[in-house]
Design a protein around this motif. Structure first.
Motif, PDB file in Angstrom:
ATOM      1  N   LEU A 105     -19.137   9.363 -12.735  1.00  0.00           N
ATOM      2  CA  LEU A 105     -20.060   8.458 -12.059  1.00  0.00           C
ATOM      3  C   LEU A 105     -19.430   7.079 -11.862  1.00  0.00           C
ATOM      4  O   LEU A 105     -19.566   6.474 -10.787  1.00  0.00           O
ATOM      5  N   GLU A 106     -18.741   6.576 -12.869  1.00  0.00           N
ATOM      6  CA  GLU A 106     -18.074   5.276 -12.735  1.00  0.00           C
ATOM      7  C   GLU A 106     -17.029   5.314 -11.618  1.00  0.00           C
ATOM      8  O   GLU A 106     -16.904   4.369 -10.851  1.00  0.00           O
ATOM      9  N   ASN A 107     -16.288   6.416 -11.510  1.00  0.00           N
ATOM     10  CA  ASN A 107     -15.312   6.559 -10.423  1.00  0.00           C
ATOM     11  C   ASN A 107     -16.006   6.626  -9.066  1.00  0.00           C
ATOM     12  O   ASN A 107     -15.548   6.029  -8.093  1.00  0.00           O
ATOM     13  N   LEU A 108     -17.107   7.361  -8.992  1.00  0.00           N
ATOM     14  CA  LEU A 108     -17.836   7.492  -7.730  1.00  0.00           C
ATOM     15  C   LEU A 108     -18.407   6.161  -7.263  1.00  0.00           C
ATOM     16  O   LEU A 108     -18.462   5.885  -6.061  1.00  0.00           O
ATOM     17  N   LYS A 109     -18.816   5.325  -8.180  1.00  0.00           N
ATOM     18  CA  LYS A 109     -19.400   4.029  -7.823  1.00  0.00           C
ATOM     19  C   LYS A 109     -18.417   3.145  -7.063  1.00  0.00           C
ATOM     20  O   LYS A 109     -18.816   2.277  -6.307  1.00  0.00           O
ATOM     21  N   ARG A 110     -17.127   3.381  -7.277  1.00  0.00           N
ATOM     22  CA  ARG A 110     -16.116   2.555  -6.621  1.00  0.00           C
ATOM     23  C   ARG A 110     -15.808   3.018  -5.196  1.00  0.00           C
ATOM     24  O   ARG A 110     -15.111   2.331  -4.460  1.00  0.00           O
ATOM     25  N   LEU A 111     -16.325   4.170  -4.794  1.00  0.00           N
ATOM     26  CA  LEU A 111     -16.034   4.716  -3.468  1.00  0.00           C
ATOM     27  C   LEU A 111     -16.993   4.167  -2.426  1.00  0.00           C
ATOM     28  O   LEU A 111     -18.147   3.861  -2.720  1.00  0.00           O
ATOM     29  N   ASP A 112     -16.526   4.104  -1.188  1.00  0.00           N
ATOM     30  CA  ASP A 112     -17.409   3.681  -0.100  1.00  0.00           C
ATOM     31  C   ASP A 112     -18.285   4.871   0.334  1.00  0.00           C
ATOM     32  O   ASP A 112     -18.073   6.004  -0.092  1.00  0.00           O
ATOM     33  N   LYS A 113     -19.246   4.589   1.180  1.00  0.00           N
ATOM     34  CA  LYS A 113     -20.234   5.592   1.601  1.00  0.00           C
ATOM     35  C   LYS A 113     -19.582   6.808   2.254  1.00  0.00           C
ATOM     36  O   LYS A 113     -19.956   7.950   1.989  1.00  0.00           O
ATOM     37  N   GLU A 114     -18.595   6.565   3.091  1.00  0.00           N
ATOM     38  CA  GLU A 114     -17.923   7.659   3.810  1.00  0.00           C
ATOM     39  C   GLU A 114     -17.250   8.631   2.835  1.00  0.00           C
ATOM     40  O   GLU A 114     -17.378   9.847   2.967  1.00  0.00           O
ATOM     41  N   LYS A 115     -16.562   8.085   1.846  1.00  0.00           N
ATOM     42  CA  LYS A 115     -15.901   8.938   0.856  1.00  0.00           C
ATOM     43  C   LYS A 115     -16.930   9.676  -0.012  1.00  0.00           C
ATOM     44  O   LYS A 115     -16.736  10.835  -0.358  1.00  0.00           O
ATOM     45  N   LEU A 116     -18.013   9.015  -0.340  1.00  0.00           N
ATOM     46  CA  LEU A 116     -19.062   9.665  -1.126  1.00  0.00           C
ATOM     47  C   LEU A 116     -19.659  10.864  -0.379  1.00  0.00           C
ATOM     48  O   LEU A 116     -19.947  11.903  -0.981  1.00  0.00           O
TER      49      LEU A 116
END
Length: 142
Positions: A105-116
């Motif tokens: 989750l901490e790694n995902l929080k750093r991604l932009d919307k497109e990557k998510l």
């Protein structure tokens, strides 16, 4: 200007979920549930004040909401915006899984919307893979 969190919105959302008429509870029904299942004396006026944010339910009422609606207390109190089921919070073997999930989750929080959005597609596909295929993909990525 920062928007203040209103716990009342969460309480109202639980009592009157959108899109599910069968799950909606009137204030009277919730009063009866709290009385019968949790031994709590609650009236419509109290629920109204909680939902409007003019009063805060005490701990025993927050716990009753959490148990009855099967939602994590942290979500009710605004500590997290992730609406997890309380029944999913089990101690034991799931602790290791929780640690891993928190790191992910901490790694995902750093991604932009497109990557998510792309990660979401990948996860849907991963769920369908057997372990041997998944391990093969993992070796390719490393």
């Amino acid at each position: 200007m920062e928007k203040k969190f209103n716990y009342g919105d969460r309480l109202k959302e639980l009592r009157k979920p959108t899109g599910n008429k069968n799950a909606k509870k009137s204030m009277e029904e919730l009063c009866e549930i709290f009385a019968n299942e949790y031994g709590l004396n609650v009236n419509k006026s109290m629920i109204s004040r909680w939902e409007n944010g003019t009063a805060m339910p005490d701990n025993k009422h927050v716990i009753a909401y959490s148990k009855y609606f099967d939602v994590d207390i942290n979500y009710l109190l605004g500590v997290t915006n992730i609406k997890r089921r309380m029944s999913d919070n089990q101690i034991g073997e799931s602790v290791e899984k929780e640690v891993i999930l928190n790191r992910v989750l901490e790694n995902l929080k750093r991604l932009d919307k497109e990557k998510l959005e792309q990660i979401e597609v990948i996860l849907e596909k991963l769920e369908k893979l057997d372990m041997d295929t998944l391990k093969a993909y993992t070796r390719i990525i490393k």
